[in-house]
Design a protein around this motif. Structure first.
Motif, PDB file in Angstrom:
ATOM      1  N   LEU A   1      12.030   7.681   0.666  1.00  0.00           N
ATOM      2  CA  LEU A   1      11.995   8.725   1.852  1.00  0.00           C
ATOM      3  C   LEU A   1      10.523   9.362   1.597  1.00  0.00           C
ATOM      4  N   GLU A   2      10.215   9.436   0.305  1.00  0.00           N
ATOM      5  CA  GLU A   2       9.110  10.472  -0.026  1.00  0.00           C
ATOM      6  C   GLU A   2       7.772   9.522   0.142  1.00  0.00           C
ATOM      7  N   LYS A   3       7.887   8.377  -0.251  1.00  0.00           N
ATOM      8  CA  LYS A   3       6.881   7.423  -0.096  1.00  0.00           C
ATOM      9  C   LYS A   3       6.609   7.081   1.633  1.00  0.00           C
ATOM     10  N   LEU A   4       7.692   6.954   2.213  1.00  0.00           N
ATOM     11  CA  LEU A   4       7.347   6.602   3.696  1.00  0.00           C
ATOM     12  C   LEU A   4       6.779   7.991   4.443  1.00  0.00           C
ATOM     13  N   SER A   5       7.249   9.124   4.106  1.00  0.00           N
ATOM     14  CA  SER A   5       6.984  10.336   4.518  1.00  0.00           C
ATOM     15  C   SER A   5       5.358  10.396   4.292  1.00  0.00           C
ATOM     16  N   ALA A   6       4.884  10.273   3.027  1.00  0.00           N
ATOM     17  CA  ALA A   6       3.522  10.525   2.600  1.00  0.00           C
ATOM     18  C   ALA A   6       2.735   9.336   3.434  1.00  0.00           C
ATOM     19  N   ALA A   7       3.340   8.228   3.628  1.00  0.00           N
ATOM     20  CA  ALA A   7       2.455   7.336   4.504  1.00  0.00           C
ATOM     21  C   ALA A   7       2.206   7.668   5.871  1.00  0.00           C
ATOM     22  N   LEU A   8       3.273   8.126   6.371  1.00  0.00           N
ATOM     23  CA  LEU A   8       3.504   8.431   7.710  1.00  0.00           C
ATOM     24  C   LEU A   8       2.513   9.678   8.015  1.00  0.00           C
ATOM     25  N   SER A   9       2.484  10.839   7.064  1.00  0.00           N
ATOM     26  CA  SER A   9       1.769  11.818   7.033  1.00  0.00           C
ATOM     27  C   SER A   9       0.248  11.479   7.134  1.00  0.00           C
ATOM     28  N   PHE A  10      -0.106  10.489   6.365  1.00  0.00           N
ATOM     29  CA  PHE A  10      -1.239  10.041   6.265  1.00  0.00           C
ATOM     30  C   PHE A  10      -1.918   9.424   7.400  1.00  0.00           C
ATOM     31  N   ALA A  11      -0.851   8.741   7.969  1.00  0.00           N
ATOM     32  CA  ALA A  11      -1.245   7.679   9.213  1.00  0.00           C
ATOM     33  C   ALA A  11      -1.374   8.823  10.724  1.00  0.00           C
ATOM     34  N   ALA A  12      -0.561   9.831  10.465  1.00  0.00           N
ATOM     35  CA  ALA A  12      -0.270  10.679  11.585  1.00  0.00           C
ATOM     36  C   ALA A  12      -1.626  11.825  11.591  1.00  0.00           C
ATOM     37  N   GLY A  13      -1.731  12.117  10.617  1.00  0.00           N
ATOM     38  CA  GLY A  13      -2.509  13.492  10.083  1.00  0.00           C
ATOM     39  C   GLY A  13      -1.729  14.445   9.943  1.00  0.00           C
TER      40      GLY A  13
ATOM     41  N   ARG B   1       0.967  -1.338   0.015  1.00  0.00           N
ATOM     42  CA  ARG B   1       0.142   0.055  -0.141  1.00  0.00           C
ATOM     43  C   ARG B   1       0.900   1.318   0.208  1.00  0.00           C
ATOM     44  N   ILE B   2       2.118   1.233   0.775  1.00  0.00           N
ATOM     45  CA  ILE B   2       2.773   2.465   0.803  1.00  0.00           C
ATOM     46  C   ILE B   2       3.710   2.500  -0.739  1.00  0.00           C
ATOM     47  N   ASP B   3       4.124   1.590  -1.264  1.00  0.00           N
ATOM     48  CA  ASP B   3       4.612   1.329  -2.624  1.00  0.00           C
ATOM     49  C   ASP B   3       3.704   1.855  -3.642  1.00  0.00           C
ATOM     50  N   THR B   4       3.326   3.143  -3.662  1.00  0.00           N
ATOM     51  CA  THR B   4       2.251   3.673  -4.706  1.00  0.00           C
ATOM     52  C   THR B   4       2.735   3.571  -5.917  1.00  0.00           C
ATOM     53  N   THR B   5       4.083   3.585  -6.102  1.00  0.00           N
ATOM     54  CA  THR B   5       4.657   3.296  -7.661  1.00  0.00           C
ATOM     55  C   THR B   5       4.979   1.718  -8.044  1.00  0.00           C
ATOM     56  N   LYS B   6       4.705   0.827  -7.189  1.00  0.00           N
ATOM     57  CA  LYS B   6       4.699  -0.382  -7.361  1.00  0.00           C
ATOM     58  C   LYS B   6       6.002  -1.041  -8.144  1.00  0.00           C
ATOM     59  N   ASP B   7       7.143  -0.393  -7.779  1.00  0.00           N
ATOM     60  CA  ASP B   7       8.475  -0.553  -7.991  1.00  0.00           C
ATOM     61  C   ASP B   7       9.179  -1.513  -7.241  1.00  0.00           C
ATOM     62  N   GLY B   8       8.462  -1.841  -6.118  1.00  0.00           N
ATOM     63  CA  GLY B   8       9.111  -2.689  -4.906  1.00  0.00           C
ATOM     64  C   GLY B   8      10.160  -2.352  -3.979  1.00  0.00           C
ATOM     65  N   TRP B   9      10.015  -0.893  -3.926  1.00  0.00           N
ATOM     66  CA  TRP B   9      10.944  -0.431  -2.679  1.00  0.00           C
ATOM     67  C   TRP B   9      10.204   0.852  -2.401  1.00  0.00           C
TER      68      TRP B   9
END
Length: 114
Positions: A38-50, A27-35
């Motif tokens: 920093l940007e993907k993790l930041s976006a996921a954590l921003s979503f999770a924490a609000g 779900r976090i790997d929005t580009t589906k490239d298998g990794w």
């Protein structure tokens, strides 16, 4: 006689937990490239924490996940890190483990994606 290599934290996980972590990774790997970047993790954590995580907390999480230091979080690195956090939160008091900003980010990420 050679000794068997000790199991990593992720290798000790029940299959059900491994599948949940794989689902979160995908779900976090929005580009589906298998990794994860920093940007993907930041976006996921921003979503999770609000809110966006602090740069310091994000660097801490990345430095603990990125074992081969290539700037990309692979599934195996992500799974090892989450399994390690699960293990340490069980062996320490949960409150102590989650009191840190890094612990809060992991908890919020899990609650949004589980």
């Amino acid at each position: 006689m050679s000794r068997a290599k000790p199991l990593s934290f992720s290798e000790r996980l029940p299959d059900e937990d491994r599948l949940i972590i794989i689902d979160i990774f995908e779900r976090i790997d929005t580009t589906k490239d298998g990794w994860l970047s920093l940007e993907k993790l930041s976006a996921a954590l921003s979503f999770a924490a609000g809110k966006a995580p602090s740069a310091h907390a994000l660097r801490q999480v990345i430095s603990k996940m990125d074992k081969n230091l290539n700037g990309r979080i692979m599934l195996s690195e992500f799974m090892d890190y989450i399994a390690w956090k699960m293990h340490t939160s069980m062996s320490e008091s949960y409150e102590e483990a989650m009191r840190t900003e890094q612990g809060q980010l992991v908890r919020e990420l899990g609650s949004k994606f589980w």
